[in-house]
Design an enzyme around this catalytic site. Sequence first.
Site, PDB file in Angstrom:
ATOM      1  N   ALA A   1     -16.223  34.338 -16.513  1.00 38.43           N
ATOM      2  CA  ALA A   1     -16.284  35.242 -15.289  1.00 38.43           C
ATOM      3  C   ALA A   1     -15.542  36.298 -15.389  1.00 38.43           C
ATOM      4  O   ALA A   1     -15.525  37.097 -14.313  1.00 38.43           O
ATOM      5  CB  ALA A   1     -16.040  34.068 -14.155  1.00 38.43           C
TER       6      ALA A   1
ATOM      7  N   GLY B   1     -23.094  34.671 -23.793  1.00 31.03           N
ATOM      8  CA  GLY B   1     -22.231  35.263 -24.846  1.00 31.03           C
ATOM      9  C   GLY B   1     -23.226  36.274 -25.580  1.00 31.03           C
ATOM     10  O   GLY B   1     -23.128  37.393 -26.203  1.00 31.03           O
ATOM     11  N   ASP B   2     -24.468  35.640 -26.034  1.00 26.62           N
ATOM     12  CA  ASP B   2     -25.250  36.299 -26.761  1.00 26.62           C
ATOM     13  C   ASP B   2     -25.858  37.569 -26.043  1.00 26.62           C
ATOM     14  O   ASP B   2     -26.110  38.561 -26.768  1.00 26.62           O
ATOM     15  CB  ASP B   2     -26.741  35.412 -27.005  1.00 26.62           C
ATOM     16  CG  ASP B   2     -26.291  34.055 -27.731  1.00 26.62           C
ATOM     17  OD1 ASP B   2     -25.117  34.210 -28.667  1.00 26.62           O
ATOM     18  OD2 ASP B   2     -26.557  33.058 -27.453  1.00 26.62           O
TER      19      ASP B   2
END
Length: 308
Positions: free
Chosen positions: A217, A248-249
Amino acid sequence: MLDTHVVRVESIPERSDGALVDTIRLSPAGTAGGTGVVLARLGAQVRSFGAVGTDPAGDALLAMLGREGVDVAGLVRKADVQTSASVIPVRPDGERPAWHCIGANGAFTLDDLDRGDDGPLAGCDHLHLGGPEFLGGPVAGELLAWARERGLTTSVDVLAPGDADLLAWIVDALPHTGHLLPNDEQVRGFTGESDLAAGARALVAAGAGCVAVTRGAEGALVVTADEVVEVPAFPLGDGELVDTTGCGDAFSAGYLRGLALGRSRADAARLGCAAAHHVARGLGTDAGEYDLDVVLALAGPASAAASG
């Protein structure tokens, strides 16, 4: 890999009991698959290389990637292993533990990859390697060095949790990695540094050209030998957060797409955070409606200077 999301899991039923959940959904995922899906949605031409099984999970994964516009001709099918898969029970508070089967990802070797002058890698301008730990550092380094010798830029995202032994396993790949894309826990685990910037600088010292770290975040941290840049996340409104799996990807995809568009590293990271913002509002990287224009509108205009 193929993810199965199970939403609102309050507990594992006892013995053979059952329980109702809100949603069960399949999606393509992983540091290669999930990143490839978002890159395709952001207008990149994406070719996927790796291994899947000859099982129904492999059929489903190929169909899902193809539906998103990912070229799957480079995916080999292996009959003696299952397709890599995860089951992710999403708890009411958003926590998301996972069960994972490595499967075909552990069976992929460079012998499965056609690196000929007329092969499927010809014409590519960037090589993103997800999960270098499956190949091992020397082999991953060989592949990345081969790519850079042919003028491709390179990036790497590690799938496994970070620790010093894992870093030692993949360290030979770092000198050939233009952009390393770990999360904050991996950086601290790899280096033993409590300070995130210090840990990222240690990875740059180990050979990576740039380390763009996701911080949940809090957004991202972009570190090179010359600079440390903090990029904030785009906040979600009340009720907008659905699941952070694949964020994340999505950041990796947005960041790489930003670099390809000529943005600076910091502006590319903003694009990555914007992509992650949209993915967090659905289940999986392929959920919801977003494209490059939508993500660019959130990320905002690029700064005057660019240094991809």
